[in-house]
Design a protein around this motif. Structure first.
Motif, PDB file in Angstrom:
ATOM      1  N   ARG B  19       0.860  -1.190  -0.134  1.00 56.81           N
ATOM      2  CA  ARG B  19       0.003  -0.053   0.063  1.00 56.81           C
ATOM      3  C   ARG B  19       0.833   1.295  -0.010  1.00 56.81           C
ATOM      4  NH1 ARG B  19      -1.511  -3.522   3.557  1.00 56.81           N
ATOM      5  NH2 ARG B  19      -3.767  -4.432   3.556  1.00 56.81           N
ATOM      6  N   LEU B 175      -6.367   0.703   2.480  1.00 60.83           N
ATOM      7  CA  LEU B 175      -7.056   0.912   1.069  1.00 60.83           C
ATOM      8  C   LEU B 175      -6.032   0.257   0.006  1.00 60.83           C
ATOM      9  CD1 LEU B 175      -8.053   4.816   1.609  1.00 60.83           C
ATOM     10  CD2 LEU B 175      -9.365   2.847   0.872  1.00 60.83           C
ATOM     11  N   ARG B 177      -3.547  -0.031  -3.049  1.00 54.41           N
ATOM     12  CA  ARG B 177      -2.484   0.555  -3.655  1.00 54.41           C
ATOM     13  C   ARG B 177      -2.739   1.627  -4.754  1.00 54.41           C
ATOM     14  NH1 ARG B 177       3.244  -1.678  -5.448  1.00 54.41           N
ATOM     15  NH2 ARG B 177       3.615   0.297  -6.632  1.00 54.41           N
ATOM     16  N   THR B 178      -3.483   0.990  -5.734  1.00 57.63           N
ATOM     17  CA  THR B 178      -3.925   1.821  -6.966  1.00 57.63           C
ATOM     18  C   THR B 178      -4.889   2.939  -6.703  1.00 57.63           C
ATOM     19  OG1 THR B 178      -5.929   0.123  -7.108  1.00 57.63           O
ATOM     20  CG2 THR B 178      -3.978  -0.111  -8.642  1.00 57.63           C
ATOM     21  N   GLU B 179      -5.754   2.879  -5.648  1.00 55.55           N
ATOM     22  CA  GLU B 179      -6.596   3.894  -4.835  1.00 55.55           C
ATOM     23  C   GLU B 179      -5.633   5.054  -4.305  1.00 55.55           C
ATOM     24  OE1 GLU B 179     -10.026   3.246  -3.010  1.00 55.55           O
ATOM     25  OE2 GLU B 179     -10.972   1.934  -4.508  1.00 55.55           O
ATOM     26  N   GLN B 181      -2.495   5.743  -5.168  1.00 53.25           N
ATOM     27  CA  GLN B 181      -1.620   6.325  -6.113  1.00 53.25           C
ATOM     28  C   GLN B 181      -2.460   7.643  -6.779  1.00 53.25           C
ATOM     29  OE1 GLN B 181       1.755   5.926  -6.619  1.00 53.25           O
ATOM     30  NE2 GLN B 181       1.529   7.956  -7.708  1.00 53.25           N
ATOM     31  N   THR B 182      -3.835   7.140  -7.179  1.00 53.45           N
ATOM     32  CA  THR B 182      -4.565   7.988  -7.807  1.00 53.45           C
ATOM     33  C   THR B 182      -4.971   9.244  -6.733  1.00 53.45           C
ATOM     34  OG1 THR B 182      -5.671   6.278  -8.851  1.00 53.45           O
ATOM     35  CG2 THR B 182      -6.853   8.207  -8.995  1.00 53.45           C
ATOM     36  N   MET B 183      -4.977   8.868  -5.637  1.00 54.36           N
ATOM     37  CA  MET B 183      -5.651  10.001  -4.694  1.00 54.36           C
ATOM     38  C   MET B 183      -4.177  10.979  -4.230  1.00 54.36           C
ATOM     39  SD  MET B 183      -8.270   8.635  -1.680  1.00 54.36           S
ATOM     40  CE  MET B 183      -7.538   6.830  -1.685  1.00 54.36           C
ATOM     41  N   LYS B 220     -13.185   5.841   0.959  1.00 51.62           N
ATOM     42  CA  LYS B 220     -12.296   6.389  -0.088  1.00 51.62           C
ATOM     43  C   LYS B 220     -12.365   8.026   0.292  1.00 51.62           C
ATOM     44  CE  LYS B 220     -11.502   6.891  -4.736  1.00 51.62           C
ATOM     45  NZ  LYS B 220     -12.226   6.549  -6.040  1.00 51.62           N
ATOM     46  N   GLU B 221     -13.600   8.629   0.184  1.00 49.98           N
ATOM     47  CA  GLU B 221     -13.739  10.138   0.177  1.00 49.98           C
ATOM     48  C   GLU B 221     -13.188  10.654   1.483  1.00 49.98           C
ATOM     49  OE1 GLU B 221     -16.056   7.688  -0.451  1.00 49.98           O
ATOM     50  OE2 GLU B 221     -15.988   8.064  -2.722  1.00 49.98           O
ATOM     51  N   GLN B 224      -9.372  10.558   1.186  1.00 52.56           N
ATOM     52  CA  GLN B 224      -8.975  11.446   0.208  1.00 52.56           C
ATOM     53  C   GLN B 224      -9.012  12.900   0.812  1.00 52.56           C
ATOM     54  OE1 GLN B 224     -10.861  11.044  -3.720  1.00 52.56           O
ATOM     55  NE2 GLN B 224      -9.184  12.053  -4.570  1.00 52.56           N
TER      56      GLN B 224
END
Lengths: 387, 387
Positions: B19, B175, B177-179, B181-183, B220-221, B224
């Motif tokens: 992560r 959470l 990893r891909t999420e 990185q995007t965040m 997620k929100e 973020q």
């Protein structure tokens, strides 16, 4: 600024001419004289005189028409005084503080005493258009027939520090208007658009070329070379005379394509950390590489094989710094040799800090940008301006 | 710089984690740690520790591999000391002078004494990564489950003045990893990529996020929002702590599209003349308009109807300046209120010079950029660095 008197300068020809060309600022908030000038070039396309004032640039003043009628009134009064056919024959040009109203009435009253470049030496006119400039800027070239003379002002790239760049070029060669405009646009691109004191573009920048056509025609190439030379000379003088300038930095970039080469050269010339190091006679070469790399971004092919030199010494090649103690001493010597007293009221020499960047991956791009260092004097001049 | 001791800081987790997310400098001459870090993210994609040093950034040193093996050796030694499975689990990060060789042997010997953020307060680690920073920079947010903590360093945007921007974010939320990185990419775009002390981008900038995943998952929100807040907080601290910064300038641009709004905001925040005026508490509003107009160039539809405010006061609207003596006094007051002692070793307040630019012609673009003023102290720090 309160101490600086407003001066009016007039350039007048014996006859109207359509052999005129002009390049104006690309700022989205151009001053009223620029807006009027653009209209003159598009409509009548003929000029017989230029009227220039310093102190107030007539940019977005609290007039209902943004200062346009103030500029037009001045042109009309000068036309009357010089017995010109029309106010349309007069190009107005102003430099100075942004946002103030032009004192038109006082200016009209002062017109008869304006410095006039109609005859004789260009020095009084070159002095007349000065603001924070420490010395007048002139350049001239003799041609096989006739002559080209230019005067310029500018010490920072923008006013309200009264330092907008203005340049007026006069010649008597007989060349058609379209050719003059093409040549002027090209010359400006390589000279006035390749200098930077602070990266700030003014709302009033104007370069205008007027030809009486009274001498004979000359080969196009001959005039073009002279125009380039005079513009380059004046542009270099503007940088040398920059606010607080202690070093002029010449950044020559080769490789890539020309737009990339130019953007790298401009980035280096405008890099605050590199400019500050030069001010301190510190050959802080990491800052040069950092700025080149920033400008290139992810264009790795241009970074691979990149070679950088300062004062002819290779400081970066093959992805590594190429430094030793002796070379560092020579670099410091080069910087000290190029430094000048930024308070001096005359140009002490024409030496520059010589920076070369050869981008990797081949490419025939080429750009030369002249910039200045960043000194405490620059900040003082511009921070303490009204306080 | 000779006086600044090199300090090693270690961040270690109990277990390896995938992560992880990272954003690196886009400079075409990245340092060896950035090159190694990019490889870690692309290959194993797992991390368990970070080792950070100040003083030398390990960028293009005269090593045959550009400093990569120096970074790798340090990672291997730390892995051994912490009994990690592989050196691949260690992210190296360096800040400091460009072009020098990392003293690997001495650093390895010093590793056992490195400040470790494994447990307890993040303050020692935040202090450990400081260079010319005047104070440590931390931010944290509690989440419904777990916590997010960040430390950062940076005082100018580039070293060799030892001021590269580094940021390390630690959390225990679960959470993928891909999420993450995007965040992180999004948060960096709006925060660290929207600040500027001098417009100079370093060769070592790194923002890394590591999550142990030991707390439960959170929406997620929620994460973020916390990530944005922590990054914004740290980014603002970096500007507040900028070299010689006396005023933080917040430039909010609306209208046009977002890339245009961002370029206008960055141009204003990086305009030397406007920055110098702010340093002198001079509300020299012509410089703001000049810079906005320069950034817009010929985009006249965005200039028409443009409104500018400073400190909530409308200074430009309907193509004219909207100024009077009383308003000028209020503007000066706003600048003085936002000023701080740039020598202070702690943030005195969070006040900013509040600049708003509403572009004309509609458009839903939006950008906020934080910048600093340009002071004589900035030039002194960066000119007298080695002289």
């Amino acid at each position: 600024m309160g101490e600086l008197p407003m001066r009016l300068t007039v350039i007048s020809l014996e006859e109207p001419t359509d052999r005129v060309a002009a390049v104006f600022t690309s700022n989205a908030f151009p001053g009223a004289p620029v807006r009027v000038g653009r209209r003159r070039m598009a409509e009548s396309g003929k000029l017989q005189a230029v009227v220039i004032n310093n102190k107030i640039s007539n940019v977005s003043p609290p007039d209902s028409d943004g200062g346009v009628s103030a500029s037009e009134t001045l042109c009309a009064e000068l036309a009357k005084q010089l017995s010109l056919e029309s106010a349309e024959l007069v190009l107005p040009s102003s430099t100075g503080v942004i946002g103030w109203r032009l004192p038109v009435k006082e200016m009209v009253a002062a017109l008869p005493q304006a410095e006039d470049l109609a005859t004789g030496s260009a020095v009084p006119a070159a002095k007349g258009i000065m603001t924070t400039d420490r010395y007048p800027k002139l350049a001239a070239r003799e041609l096989s027939q006739g002559r080209l003379v230019g005067i310029a002002k500018g010490a920072g790239m923008i006013e309200p520090n009264m330092a907008t760049m203005l340049c007026f070029l006069l010649t008597d060669v007989d060349l058609p208007r379209t050719e003059l405009q093409t040549m002027l646009t090209e010359a400006v691109a390589d000279t006035f658009n390749c200098i930077s004191v602070d990266g700030d573009e003014s709302t009033s920048d104007t370069v205008a070329l007027l030809s009486s056509g009274q001498a004979g025609p000359v080969p196009k190439e001959e005039f073009q070379a002279a125009l380039q030379a005079v513009c380059a000379d004046l542009a270099a003088q503007v940088v040398r005379n920059g606010e607080g300038t202690g070093h002029v930095i010449r950044v020559a970039v080769t490789g890539g394509d020309t737009p990339t080469a130019r953007s790298v050269a401009k980035a280096v010339a405008n890099g605050p950390l590199f400019k500050s190091a030069i001010a301190g006679n510190d050959p802080n070469v990491g800052r040069l590489i950092g700025k080149v790399g920033q400008a290139l971004g992810s264009a790795a092919s241009l970074a691979d094989g990149c070679v950088c030199r300062i004062g002819g010494e290779t400081i970066f090649a093959e992805g590594q710094f190429q430094l030793d103690t002796e070379k560092e001493k020579r670099l410091s010597g080069h910087l000290k040799f190029a430094s000048a007293d930024c308070e001096s009221s005359y140009p002490q020499h024409r030496r520059v800090v010589d920076v070369e960047v050869m981008l990797g991956g081949g490419g025939s791009g080429k750009a030369v940008v002249l910039g200045s260092d960043l000194t405490t004097e620059y900040v003082k001049i511009n921070a303490d301006y009204r306080s």
